[in-house]
Design an enzyme around this catalytic site. Structure first.
Site, PDB file in Angstrom:
ATOM      1  CG  HIS A  88      41.831  44.924  39.379  1.00  0.00           C
ATOM      2  ND1 HIS A  88      40.136  45.093  38.910  1.00  0.00           N
ATOM      3  CD2 HIS A  88      41.781  44.532  40.615  1.00  0.00           C
ATOM      4  CE1 HIS A  88      39.985  45.190  40.652  1.00  0.00           C
ATOM      5  NE2 HIS A  88      40.795  44.104  41.171  1.00  0.00           N
ATOM      6  CD  GLU A 141      39.796  44.195  48.637  1.00  0.00           C
ATOM      7  OE1 GLU A 141      40.854  44.635  47.348  1.00  0.00           O
ATOM      8  OE2 GLU A 141      38.510  43.874  48.467  1.00  0.00           O
ATOM      9  CG  ASP A 183      42.330  43.558  43.971  1.00  0.00           C
ATOM     10  OD1 ASP A 183      41.421  42.820  45.522  1.00  0.00           O
ATOM     11  OD2 ASP A 183      41.594  43.891  43.191  1.00  0.00           O
ATOM     12  CG  HIS A 201      38.506  39.643  47.302  1.00  0.00           C
ATOM     13  ND1 HIS A 201      39.118  39.058  45.429  1.00  0.00           N
ATOM     14  CD2 HIS A 201      39.221  40.461  47.983  1.00  0.00           C
ATOM     15  CE1 HIS A 201      39.725  39.885  46.000  1.00  0.00           C
ATOM     16  NE2 HIS A 201      40.022  40.936  46.528  1.00  0.00           N
ATOM     17  CD  GLU A 221      36.414  42.753  46.388  1.00  0.00           C
ATOM     18  OE1 GLU A 221      36.232  43.642  47.448  1.00  0.00           O
ATOM     19  OE2 GLU A 221      36.822  41.847  45.450  1.00  0.00           O
TER      20      GLU A 221
END
Length: 889
Positions: free
Chosen positions: A335, A259, A198, A186, A232
């Site tokens: 993140h 992932e 990510d 993604h 995603e």
């Protein structure tokens, strides 16, 4: 090494209790007969070696440190051997840098829907044009699906998406392909991160794998779909849109999902299946740098880790099997703004590309892909040994092996239990008693360490190990190790006063063997493939013990015996330590984003203690073979006291803003305006403020000294009569973070405010009320439905038609859209209450809609910018603008 015999010796008139009788084997010039009275019916006692305290400590410490060094060496060795040249990591890195150069890519933003999509299409078209004369055909399709589904993640909620982006690329022989393999990544990100790991690096790897496969001179047997999915992070929406709506999905037989739960390092296979063991076999056979664990699969699928991947969507909605891989190292910056391309080593890209390319090449030439149903049934036990080789075998074979090892163990113990005279019965009683001492010792140790953890929490020093991991090992590890040694030292000196130490060492080896064997049988009976771990922890020590029986019988704990004993433990122990590295690598960063309700000291103290308990199981043997433990206990006690004082003094600050190794504190700020309407549609109340959430246990303890206005005087309380407490939760995670703060601020005025309206309300012939709504707003919105007491939702236009709710009986709907989306229209039917609740809110249902402005000019306000500037460098504040509007019906 001492030739002095046991500190406690059996009485002259006694006989050996249950061990093998002392023979006439020579101990060399250091031995002498002991207790011989000239009676020809009595054999002389032979002096057996015991370990010096310092030597025992050096042996065991050196053994553990050596194995830990091997684990770390294997982790640093990303690529084994020279690259074949098929996969070009430098070109993949250029893709990575280009994708991340646009910054965060949330769904609905120009960065995600236009710039990134445009770049990917440009690169795919270049590959198609350059390989047009070859044996393969490249077909590209840009999908903009709309759909809805329910998922039991985070307590259960429903998702709705509209015109999100998917780029599907089919590579197949020019004659066509009936069966397809799917590779998924993604390119979207959360709103506050450039998302290099990510998951931009996976998309960069997939572009280069597509390039390598398309340039092959030999045509593939089957086709491959490369899905670059653009939604995603919005809880798996794009994968659902592909697998349920795209025409190519019907030909997909299996998938590989790429992932990340960390940044860089090695990518680990942590999920496979369901069933279809041929997929694991393909990975083991083809992967050049294997890194896989069935333990990780069973832990992840247990729900302990609060995360999910597209694997679930393909498995549950597509009914196809697959392999799930993820980068797991350095999850502290997952993140966050620190997830940048420069933190991902080129060797990390190379190993991922080598593995994915090799596994895909193997699968698209496999006949099993064409008729996978024939090979569907069964599970696999799989694991790697320090990344050098991978081991895989069918679970049914594992069950046989496990029971064979368990049977061999029980035979070994039964032989001792059947000794002539009363020795067998005495052995059984002593074994049962020693087992009780060991288990009680573990329980008391865990309880003691948890008390220490509680003290650390009460002192306000939680998460001191977040930046200083080895401080936790020194504090909790020293406490756990010292407590266990103390318990067994007291047992040795007070309870076993008349028993020779070599016999106690023999007995406690049997205790460890018995307990591991019991766990082996229990896990096997539960059908868990992770039972291979206790199998290794039984088989290798048992074989080692049998091979060393003669040495131990004649010489006791000699240096030769001790060295060979530890050598026999090396393989299961190094693998066990590797598994615990994975556990700490995953769970330590998770404590920084697991909410305010889970006490991290309890988690960390428990993990460290369990690690010590498991690793020390076969070291109990040595506690009884050492002459004394006073200096070991003194050293461990000193380490514990010093570390406790340092932690109490606050010398280990939890967070770090060091750009080379950041450990940021995550905090979320929403500048929001809340509006509450009554049953008549009039505004009942309205306020505005900056709503602040901390997603770790320390809350704002370290923030308040830096920003005094954020303090407990502005703590919020949950209004039970309002959906989701009356606050704009982006996801249904209020159970994770019950401590939040609301700092008054001026109203927000987004340039594209939400338009929410009830378009129709009608009573049905079956006694329900059908209500239809229309919503027009930003790309991300959350809908909350709270039926009042006595009322219930019967059906709605979302998901499969059955309302899905969380644990509190409220309904949460997550909404997102791409570009050019029409107004969102939905309806539900509600069964009115038979009689109104005088203590509750008016009407039969409360409906609330919250909007979230993650990008563009609407994302910022002057008040947000002002408070953001006050945060220290060790904090990572994520901020955006939101609104919350509630209506009663």
């Amino acid at each position: 090494m001492e030739s002095d015999t046991a500190v406690r010796r059996i009485k002259p008139s006694g006989t050996p209790r249950y061990g093998a009788e002392d023979g006439d084997g020579a101990c060399g010039r250091n031995c002498e007969d002991n207790g011989y009275s000239g009676d020809p019916k009595r054999k002389p006692e032979v002096r057996l070696f015991l370990l010096r305290e310092g030597l025992a400590a050096a042996l065991l410490s050196g053994f553990v440190l050596l194995l830990w060094g091997l684990v770390h060496l294997s982790l640093q060795q990303l690529v084994i051997g020279k690259p074949s040249g098929e996969f070009n990591a430098e070109r993949a890195r250029r893709h990575l840098e280009q994708i991340t150069s646009v910054g965060p890519r949330p769904v609905g933003s120009q960065e995600n829907e236009v710039l990134t999509v445009g770049y990917l299409l440009e690169q795919i078209e270049d590959i198609r044009a350059r390989t047009a004369a070859g044996p393969h055909r490249v077909t590209v399709d840009v999908q903009r699906p709309t759909g809805s589904f329910s998922i039991d993640f985070l307590g259960g909620f429903t998702s709705f998406y509209d015109r999100i982006s998917n780029i599907a690329v089919k590579l197949e022989p020019k004659r066509g392909a009936q069966h397809l393999m799917l590779a998924n990544c993604h390119f979207d990100t959360v709103a506050n991160s450039p998302g290099a790991s990510d998951d931009a690096v996976s998309c960069a790897v997939m572009l280069e794998v597509l390039h390598a496969l398309a340039n092959q001179s030999t045509p593939l047997h089957h086709g491959v779909v490369f899905l670059f999915n653009g939604a995603e992070e919005n809880v798996l929406q794009a994968s659902h849109g592909f697998i349920t709506q795209h025409p190519w999905a019907k030909q997909v037989r299996a998938f590989i999902n790429l992932e990340a739960a960390g940044v860089g390092g090695k990518e680990v296979v942590f999920q496979t299946g369901p069933e279809n063991p041929w997929l694991v076999q393909a990975y083991v056979h083809a992967a050049k740098h294997p890194f896989a664990s069935v333990v990780g699969q069973e832990v992840f699928q247990s729900g302990v880790i609060p995360s999910d991947t597209d694997f679930r969507i393909y498995r549950d909605f597509g009914n196809i099997p697959g392999i799930d891989l993820a980068f797991i190292e350095n999850g502290f910056i997952y993140h966050t703004k620190y997830d940048t391309a420069n933190r991902i080593l080129t060797d990390s890209i190379q190993r991922a590309g080598d593995n994915i390319l090799a596994v895909l090449k193997h699968l698209v030439t496999s006949e099993k892909l064409a008729d996978s149903s024939e090979y569907r049934h069964g599970n696999m036990v799989f694991f790697d040994l320090l990344g050098v080789i991978a081991v895989a075998y069918p679970a049914r074979v594992g069950t046989i092996i496990n029971y064979m090892v368990a049977a061999a163990t029980f035979l070994y113990l039964a032989k001792k239990a059947s000794l002539p005279g009363n020795r067998g019965g005495r052995y059984v009683r002593d074994l049962a008693c020693a087992t009780g001492v060991a288990v009680l010792g573990w329980f008391v140790t865990l309880l003691s360490v948890l008390i220490v953890a509680l003290l650390v929490t009460l002192l306000g020093r939680s998460m001191f190990w977040y930046t200083h991991f080895y401080a936790a090992i020194c504090l909790y590890g020293a406490a756990a190790t010292g407590k266990m040694i103390l318990i067994h030292t007291l047992a040795k000196n007070l309870y076993y006063g008349g028993v020779r130490l070599v016999e106690l060492g023999d007995l406690y080896f049997d205790v460890s063997l018995l307990l591991w064997c019991c766990s082996l049988v229990w896990l096997t009976q539960r059908g868990l493939c992770s039972a291979y771990v206790p199998m290794l922890m039984v088989a290798f020590p048992l074989v080692t013990r049998l091979l060393l029986t003669k040495e131990f019988k004649h010489r006791g704990a000699s240096l030769k015996y001790s060295g060979l004993y530890l050598l026999g433990l090396a393989l299961p122990y190094v693998h066990f330590m590797f598994l615990f590295w994975v556990v700490f690598e995953i769970f330590t960063p998770i404590m920084g984003r697991s909410g305010t309700e889970i006490p991290p000291e309890v988690v960390m103290a428990s993990l460290v203690t369990l690690t010590i308990v498991f690793l020390s199981s076969y070291f109990l043997h040595f506690v009884y073979l050492v002459r004394s433990t006073k200096w070991i206990l003194a050293a461990l006690g000193s380490v514990f006291v010093i570390m406790f004082l340092l932690v109490s003094a606050g010398l280990f600050f939890p967070y770090s803003g060091n750009p080379n190794s950041p450990r940021p504190k995550r905090i979320f700020l929403q500048h929001t305006t809340r509006t509450f309407h009554n049953l008549q549609g009039r505004v009942e109340s309205r306020d505005s403020g900056i709503w602040i959430n901390s997603f770790d246990f320390t809350a704002v303890q370290h923030i308040t000294p830096q920003i005094p206005e954020i303090n407990d005087s502005i703590r919020t309380r949950c209004r039970e009569d309002r959906p989701f407490c009356g606050y704009p939760w982006f996801l249904p995670v209020k159970f994770l973070s019950r401590k939040n703060w609301y700092l008054p601020a001026p109203e927000v005025s987004p340039g594209s405010p939400v338009d929410f309206s009830l378009t129709s309300k009608e009573e049905t012939s079956w006694g329900t009320v059908k209500m239809t709504f229309s919503v027009k707003g930003p790309s991300h919105m959350s809908l909350y439905l709270m039926p009042h007491r006595g009322a219930s939702l019967s059906t709605w236009s979302l998901g499969d038609g059955t309302p899905q709710f969380d644990l509190n009986g409220e309904y949460f709907v997550f909404y997102s859209h791409g570009l050019d989306a029409a107004p969102w229209t939905f309806w539900f039917e509600i069964q009115p209450p038979t009689e109104p609740d005088p203590a509750g809110p008016e009407g039969m249902i409360s409906v609330a809609i919250s909007t979230h402005y993650f990008f563009g000019e609407d994302r910022r306000t002057a008040q947000l910018e002002e408070i953001l500037r006050k945060f220290p460098t060790w904090a990572f504040p994520s901020s955006w603008v939101s609104t919350y509007d509630m209506y009663r019906y």
